[in-house]
Design a protein around this motif. Structure first.
Motif, PDB file in Angstrom:
ATOM      1  N   ARG A 167      -4.936  11.109  -3.392  1.00 11.36           N
ATOM      2  CA  ARG A 167      -4.611  12.201  -4.298  1.00 11.36           C
ATOM      3  C   ARG A 167      -3.644  13.173  -3.615  1.00 11.36           C
ATOM      4  NH1 ARG A 167     -10.841  13.632  -6.122  1.00 11.36           N
ATOM      5  NH2 ARG A 167     -11.369  11.569  -6.994  1.00 11.36           N
ATOM      6  N   PRO A 168      -2.411  12.774  -3.415  1.00 10.12           N
ATOM      7  CA  PRO A 168      -1.454  13.635  -2.690  1.00 10.12           C
ATOM      8  C   PRO A 168      -1.205  14.969  -3.367  1.00 10.12           C
ATOM      9  CG  PRO A 168      -0.349  11.774  -3.735  1.00 10.12           C
ATOM     10  CD  PRO A 168      -1.809  11.498  -3.831  1.00 10.12           C
ATOM     11  N   SER A 169      -1.384  15.046  -4.669  1.00 10.74           N
ATOM     12  CA  SER A 169      -1.119  16.305  -5.374  1.00 10.74           C
ATOM     13  C   SER A 169      -2.152  17.378  -5.052  1.00 10.74           C
ATOM     14  CB  SER A 169      -1.089  16.074  -6.884  1.00 10.74           C
ATOM     15  OG  SER A 169      -2.340  15.585  -7.333  1.00 10.74           O
ATOM     16  N   THR A 170      -3.290  16.973  -4.494  1.00  9.48           N
ATOM     17  CA  THR A 170      -4.348  17.942  -4.176  1.00  9.48           C
ATOM     18  C   THR A 170      -4.273  18.444  -2.737  1.00  9.48           C
ATOM     19  OG1 THR A 170      -5.908  16.209  -3.509  1.00  9.48           O
ATOM     20  CG2 THR A 170      -5.869  16.833  -5.849  1.00  9.48           C
ATOM     21  N   PHE A 171      -3.275  17.988  -1.973  1.00  4.14           N
ATOM     22  CA  PHE A 171      -3.172  18.391  -0.568  1.00  4.14           C
ATOM     23  C   PHE A 171      -2.968  19.896  -0.451  1.00  4.14           C
ATOM     24  CE2 PHE A 171      -0.134  19.222   3.011  1.00  4.14           C
ATOM     25  CZ  PHE A 171      -1.080  19.127   4.029  1.00  4.14           C
ATOM     26  N   ASP A 172      -3.837  20.545   0.336  1.00  3.67           N
ATOM     27  CA  ASP A 172      -3.765  21.989   0.577  1.00  3.67           C
ATOM     28  C   ASP A 172      -3.518  22.216   2.062  1.00  3.67           C
ATOM     29  OD1 ASP A 172      -4.002  24.709   0.804  1.00  3.67           O
ATOM     30  OD2 ASP A 172      -6.123  24.799   0.230  1.00  3.67           O
ATOM     31  N   PRO A 173      -2.319  22.593   2.461  1.00  2.00           N
ATOM     32  CA  PRO A 173      -2.005  22.733   3.892  1.00  2.00           C
ATOM     33  C   PRO A 173      -2.823  23.817   4.594  1.00  2.00           C
ATOM     34  CG  PRO A 173      -0.229  23.613   2.528  1.00  2.00           C
ATOM     35  CD  PRO A 173      -1.155  22.888   1.610  1.00  2.00           C
ATOM     36  N   ALA A 174      -3.367  24.757   3.847  1.00  2.27           N
ATOM     37  CA  ALA A 174      -4.142  25.835   4.472  1.00  2.27           C
ATOM     38  C   ALA A 174      -5.603  25.461   4.679  1.00  2.27           C
ATOM     39  CB  ALA A 174      -4.058  27.098   3.621  1.00  2.27           C
ATOM     40  N   ALA A 175      -6.045  24.341   4.094  1.00  2.00           N
ATOM     41  CA  ALA A 175      -7.468  24.001   4.120  1.00  2.00           C
ATOM     42  C   ALA A 175      -7.982  23.769   5.540  1.00  2.00           C
ATOM     43  CB  ALA A 175      -7.712  22.761   3.258  1.00  2.00           C
ATOM     44  N   GLU A 176      -7.162  23.147   6.399  1.00  3.48           N
ATOM     45  CA  GLU A 176      -7.630  22.867   7.751  1.00  3.48           C
ATOM     46  C   GLU A 176      -7.701  24.114   8.619  1.00  3.48           C
ATOM     47  OE1 GLU A 176      -5.425  19.675   9.474  1.00  3.48           O
ATOM     48  OE2 GLU A 176      -6.177  18.199   8.038  1.00  3.48           O
ATOM     49  N   LEU A 177      -7.012  25.167   8.217  1.00  4.15           N
ATOM     50  CA  LEU A 177      -7.097  26.433   8.949  1.00  4.15           C
ATOM     51  C   LEU A 177      -8.233  27.311   8.431  1.00  4.15           C
ATOM     52  CD1 LEU A 177      -3.330  27.448   9.298  1.00  4.15           C
ATOM     53  CD2 LEU A 177      -4.843  26.615  11.101  1.00  4.15           C
ATOM     54  N   ASN A 178      -8.440  27.283   7.138  1.00 10.04           N
ATOM     55  CA  ASN A 178      -9.432  28.169   6.517  1.00 10.04           C
ATOM     56  C   ASN A 178     -10.650  27.366   6.075  1.00 10.04           C
ATOM     57  OD1 ASN A 178      -7.628  30.484   6.683  1.00 10.04           O
ATOM     58  ND2 ASN A 178      -6.450  29.488   5.071  1.00 10.04           N
ATOM     59  N   HIS A 204     -14.595  26.543   5.483  1.00  9.08           N
ATOM     60  CA  HIS A 204     -15.766  27.318   5.064  1.00  9.08           C
ATOM     61  C   HIS A 204     -16.572  27.724   6.296  1.00  9.08           C
ATOM     62  CE1 HIS A 204     -19.768  28.155   3.401  1.00  9.08           C
ATOM     63  NE2 HIS A 204     -19.135  28.431   2.270  1.00  9.08           N
ATOM     64  N   VAL A 205     -17.109  28.926   6.288  1.00  9.07           N
ATOM     65  CA  VAL A 205     -17.738  29.499   7.469  1.00  9.07           C
ATOM     66  C   VAL A 205     -18.880  28.630   7.995  1.00  9.07           C
ATOM     67  CG1 VAL A 205     -19.266  30.954   6.051  1.00  9.07           C
ATOM     68  CG2 VAL A 205     -18.771  31.589   8.436  1.00  9.07           C
ATOM     69  N   VAL A 206     -19.668  28.032   7.117  1.00  8.88           N
ATOM     70  CA  VAL A 206     -20.787  27.196   7.574  1.00  8.88           C
ATOM     71  C   VAL A 206     -20.262  25.919   8.233  1.00  8.88           C
ATOM     72  CG1 VAL A 206     -22.819  25.887   6.864  1.00  8.88           C
ATOM     73  CG2 VAL A 206     -22.358  28.132   5.854  1.00  8.88           C
ATOM     74  N   LEU A 207     -19.320  25.254   7.572  1.00  8.06           N
ATOM     75  CA  LEU A 207     -18.722  24.056   8.160  1.00  8.06           C
ATOM     76  C   LEU A 207     -18.021  24.379   9.471  1.00  8.06           C
ATOM     77  CD1 LEU A 207     -17.130  22.031   5.205  1.00  8.06           C
ATOM     78  CD2 LEU A 207     -19.038  21.355   6.678  1.00  8.06           C
ATOM     79  N   ASN A 208     -17.379  25.516   9.514  1.00  9.17           N
ATOM     80  CA  ASN A 208     -16.670  25.930  10.724  1.00  9.17           C
ATOM     81  C   ASN A 208     -17.645  26.028  11.899  1.00  9.17           C
ATOM     82  OD1 ASN A 208     -13.982  26.871  11.711  1.00  9.17           O
ATOM     83  ND2 ASN A 208     -15.150  28.710  12.241  1.00  9.17           N
ATOM     84  N   GLN A 209     -18.832  26.586  11.662  1.00  9.66           N
ATOM     85  CA  GLN A 209     -19.823  26.715  12.721  1.00  9.66           C
ATOM     86  C   GLN A 209     -20.373  25.358  13.146  1.00  9.66           C
ATOM     87  OE1 GLN A 209     -22.642  29.448  10.985  1.00  9.66           O
ATOM     88  NE2 GLN A 209     -21.472  31.260  11.591  1.00  9.66           N
ATOM     89  N   ILE A 210     -20.591  24.474  12.166  1.00 10.94           N
ATOM     90  CA  ILE A 210     -21.097  23.132  12.473  1.00 10.94           C
ATOM     91  C   ILE A 210     -20.070  22.354  13.293  1.00 10.94           C
ATOM     92  CG2 ILE A 210     -21.736  20.908  11.449  1.00 10.94           C
ATOM     93  CD1 ILE A 210     -22.929  22.506   9.092  1.00 10.94           C
TER      94      ILE A 210
END
Length: 289
Positions: A239-250, A252-258
């Motif tokens: 699904r190339p149209s759904t690519f969000d370049p900012a997603a890997e930087l931002n 979710h706080v819970v996932l970020n901690q895990i």
């Protein structure tokens, strides 16, 4: 020692004016510019990305874990280093971590884009910064340790850069590298980040040795998160149209901690001597022969 970009004369001086030909770097925004012609529109990256990086790095699990790994490697493999250069220092996040942990070390940072250096100078006012093209490093046997973290993959002439880093190191000096790994992970994220390649272990190790280095350590990292990376890349391709370049930087706080906890466990394994065979990135530590 310094090396004149115009005539290649090697000299020792507090200033940058070449005693042989009189050449000196330009000054742009108060910074010595050794490649002023590409200070605003060089290759391999987009200057407008730096502001978003500066906002996101300090909280993002990947940048925090990579900083911890770099700091450990610097202490472990170059414990007596007094002068450190980071090539491609971006917004200065790595240098800020080193400055906080090793306040006695003299730090220098270079970046091809002035846009990155404006952030770096604010973050680490004690460091010396310069605008520079990594393919033409104006130093000879100047530094005890040199780092280039997620830089080589942006530059087509990566072997030329490694030769320049070798030249800038003192004999016995230590090179620290991190690069993205596994060409089969190539995705829209790499294209957005202006990558030229992802490395195989054999590729990066061969190029480092060919530049005149002896390998001290080579290990993958971001190993525990490799399944998540594979899934993310597969979804990008489907699904190339759904690519969000900012997603890997931002993240979710819970996932970020895990994710950060998982990478801290990886780092513990590396400290114990484990060399992971696979992972999203690779750490290389090498010594100048």
């Amino acid at each position: 020692m310094k090396a004149c970009r115009r005539c290649d004369h090697v000299f020792s001086s507090d200033g940058w004016t070449c005693p042989a030909c009189g050449y000196g770097p330009a000054r742009l925004d108060g910074i010595d510019a050794h490649a002023a012609e590409v200070a605003h529109e060089g290759g391999g990256f987009k200057p407008e990305y730096f502001a978003e990086l500066a906002r996101s790095e300090a909280a993002n699990f990947w940048f925090k874990a990579r900083n911890a790994l770099i700091l450990w490697a610097l202490r472990r493999y170059s414990p007596d280093a007094q002068h450190f250069l980071e090539v491609g220092c971006g917004t200065g996040f790595v240098l800020s971590g080193i400055a906080g942990a090793l306040p006695g070390m003299a730090l220098s940072g270079s970046e091809i884009f002035l846009a990155g250096l404006s952030h770096a100078a604010q973050r680490v006012p004690s460091a010396r910064f310069m605008q520079m093209d990594a393919r033409h490093v104006p130093f000879v046997e100047e530094f005890d340790a040199v780092g280039a973290f997620d830089v080589l993959e942006h530059i087509a002439e990566d072997e030329a850069v490694l030769a320049q880093l070798h030249k800038a190191l003192k004999p016995g000096g230590v090179l620290l590298l991190s690069v993205p790994q596994h060409p089969w992970l190539w995705s829209a994220s790499d294209e957005y980040a202006c990558h030229v390649r992802r490395y195989t272990r054999l590729d990066i190790e061969t190029k480092v040795r060919a530049a005149g280095f002896s390998l001290l350590r080579s290990t993958s990292f971001v190993t525990s998160l490799l399944p998540a990376m594979v899934l993310s890349r597969a979804l990008q391709k489907r699904r190339p149209s759904t690519f969000d370049p900012a997603a890997e930087l931002n993240v979710h706080v819970v996932l970020n901690q895990i994710f950060y906890a998982a990478m801290k466990i990886e780092l513990a394994g590396i400290r114990w001597g484990l060399n992971y065979p696979v992972g999203g990135s690779r750490l290389i530590v090498a010594e100048k022969r």
